[in-house]
Design a protein around this motif. Sequence first.
Motif, PDB file in Angstrom:
ATOM      1  N   THR A 170      19.575  45.156 -28.488  1.00 22.68           N
ATOM      2  CA  THR A 170      20.169  44.531 -27.271  1.00 22.68           C
ATOM      3  C   THR A 170      21.732  44.634 -27.682  1.00 22.68           C
ATOM      4  O   THR A 170      22.063  43.819 -28.540  1.00 22.68           O
ATOM      5  CB  THR A 170      19.630  43.392 -26.720  1.00 22.68           C
ATOM      6  N   VAL A 171      22.656  45.127 -26.778  1.00 24.28           N
ATOM      7  CA  VAL A 171      24.089  44.950 -26.732  1.00 24.28           C
ATOM      8  C   VAL A 171      24.360  43.746 -25.662  1.00 24.28           C
ATOM      9  O   VAL A 171      24.214  43.970 -24.493  1.00 24.28           O
ATOM     10  CB  VAL A 171      24.694  46.422 -26.473  1.00 24.28           C
ATOM     11  N   ALA A 189      27.808  42.038 -23.964  1.00 24.57           N
ATOM     12  CA  ALA A 189      29.178  42.281 -23.784  1.00 24.57           C
ATOM     13  C   ALA A 189      29.656  41.380 -22.605  1.00 24.57           C
ATOM     14  O   ALA A 189      28.851  41.275 -21.948  1.00 24.57           O
ATOM     15  CB  ALA A 189      29.808  43.619 -23.765  1.00 24.57           C
ATOM     16  N   LYS A 249      30.438  34.396 -25.140  1.00 24.70           N
ATOM     17  CA  LYS A 249      29.717  35.294 -25.983  1.00 24.70           C
ATOM     18  C   LYS A 249      29.288  34.879 -27.263  1.00 24.70           C
ATOM     19  O   LYS A 249      28.175  34.829 -27.777  1.00 24.70           O
ATOM     20  CB  LYS A 249      30.093  37.031 -26.114  1.00 24.70           C
ATOM     21  N   GLU A 283      30.543  51.459 -34.218  1.00 23.85           N
ATOM     22  CA  GLU A 283      31.602  51.536 -33.234  1.00 23.85           C
ATOM     23  C   GLU A 283      32.653  50.469 -33.622  1.00 23.85           C
ATOM     24  O   GLU A 283      32.503  49.555 -34.511  1.00 23.85           O
ATOM     25  CB  GLU A 283      30.881  50.980 -31.799  1.00 23.85           C
ATOM     26  N   GLU A 322      26.786  41.443 -30.363  1.00 22.18           N
ATOM     27  CA  GLU A 322      27.656  40.884 -29.708  1.00 22.18           C
ATOM     28  C   GLU A 322      28.946  41.585 -29.800  1.00 22.18           C
ATOM     29  O   GLU A 322      29.610  41.176 -30.693  1.00 22.18           O
ATOM     30  CB  GLU A 322      27.905  39.465 -29.927  1.00 22.18           C
ATOM     31  N   LEU A 349      33.540  45.307 -24.626  1.00 19.22           N
ATOM     32  CA  LEU A 349      33.260  46.393 -23.721  1.00 19.22           C
ATOM     33  C   LEU A 349      33.570  47.795 -24.343  1.00 19.22           C
ATOM     34  O   LEU A 349      32.940  48.637 -23.987  1.00 19.22           O
ATOM     35  CB  LEU A 349      34.408  46.302 -22.422  1.00 19.22           C
ATOM     36  N   ALA A 372      30.835  48.349 -26.530  1.00 19.44           N
ATOM     37  CA  ALA A 372      29.410  48.933 -25.920  1.00 19.44           C
ATOM     38  C   ALA A 372      29.470  50.076 -25.336  1.00 19.44           C
ATOM     39  O   ALA A 372      28.505  50.746 -25.468  1.00 19.44           O
ATOM     40  CB  ALA A 372      29.417  47.729 -24.750  1.00 19.44           C
ATOM     41  N   ARG A 373      30.449  50.743 -25.015  1.00 18.78           N
ATOM     42  CA  ARG A 373      30.600  52.035 -24.417  1.00 18.78           C
ATOM     43  C   ARG A 373      30.222  52.946 -25.438  1.00 18.78           C
ATOM     44  O   ARG A 373      29.756  54.179 -25.238  1.00 18.78           O
ATOM     45  CB  ARG A 373      31.868  52.228 -23.529  1.00 18.78           C
ATOM     46  N   ARG A 382      26.494  52.841 -26.362  1.00 18.13           N
ATOM     47  CA  ARG A 382      25.766  53.543 -25.344  1.00 18.13           C
ATOM     48  C   ARG A 382      25.891  55.035 -25.346  1.00 18.13           C
ATOM     49  O   ARG A 382      24.581  55.685 -25.388  1.00 18.13           O
ATOM     50  CB  ARG A 382      26.347  53.206 -24.054  1.00 18.13           C
ATOM     51  N   PHE A 406      21.629  47.062 -22.584  1.00 17.14           N
ATOM     52  CA  PHE A 406      23.128  46.513 -22.461  1.00 17.14           C
ATOM     53  C   PHE A 406      23.068  45.342 -21.308  1.00 17.14           C
ATOM     54  O   PHE A 406      22.767  45.567 -20.272  1.00 17.14           O
ATOM     55  CB  PHE A 406      23.877  47.618 -22.024  1.00 17.14           C
ATOM     56  N   PHE A 451      26.245  48.120 -16.829  1.00 16.43           N
ATOM     57  CA  PHE A 451      25.455  47.223 -17.911  1.00 16.43           C
ATOM     58  C   PHE A 451      23.878  47.348 -17.124  1.00 16.43           C
ATOM     59  O   PHE A 451      23.981  47.394 -15.748  1.00 16.43           O
ATOM     60  CB  PHE A 451      25.840  46.159 -18.226  1.00 16.43           C
TER      61      PHE A 451
END
Length: 193
Positions: free
Chosen positions: A2-3, A5, A12, A66, A96, A99, A102-103, A106, A114, A157
């Motif tokens: 699980t991400v 953001a 967060k 990332e 955690e 953005l 997270a991209r 993904r 997400f 998300f």
Amino acid sequence: MTVLAGPTAVGKGTVSADVRARYPQVWLSVSATTRPPRPGEVHGVHYLFVSPEEFDRMVAAGEMLEWAVVHGRHRYGTPRGPVEDHLAAGRPTLLEIDLQGARQVRSSMPTARFVFLSPPSLEELVRRLVGRGTEDAEERARRLRTAEVEMAAEPEFDVTIVNDDVTRATDELAGLLGVSETGATSTLPRVAG
């Protein structure tokens, strides 16, 4: 995996710390950063505080899942090895991140869930940012500009959790992770967004 953001100052770190304290079966990734520690932050617990040169070395060696420049200033990233080890062991894993990160995740791990952590309102987000007192006026202004862009990304998300109460938000996140305070872990399907 699980991400988590959301915009700067949404909480967060607070929600993640509550997950760490109340749901020890969840492994929480520790990000590396080139920014200096804030008061009370501990190397290896809150972040891996590294020099810009060490961060460059980690990126060049492919050791980052990332990474991104955040708020136009400091770099943050997720070391790849520990994440892959915990996922391979079947442990509920929480990242955690910002953005941009997270991209990137993904695109490399599309089956992850997400989660966008949202403030109850933009006014509350501003109040939290000013209230924590860890940034000067210039840095607060930079973070607020970034927060406006980050808020607009919410539709990207799978799930949104409103952080109007830390305990409630943490419990909602734990439910998505399939864990309970008793230590039990269940298998939940990925929520389609």
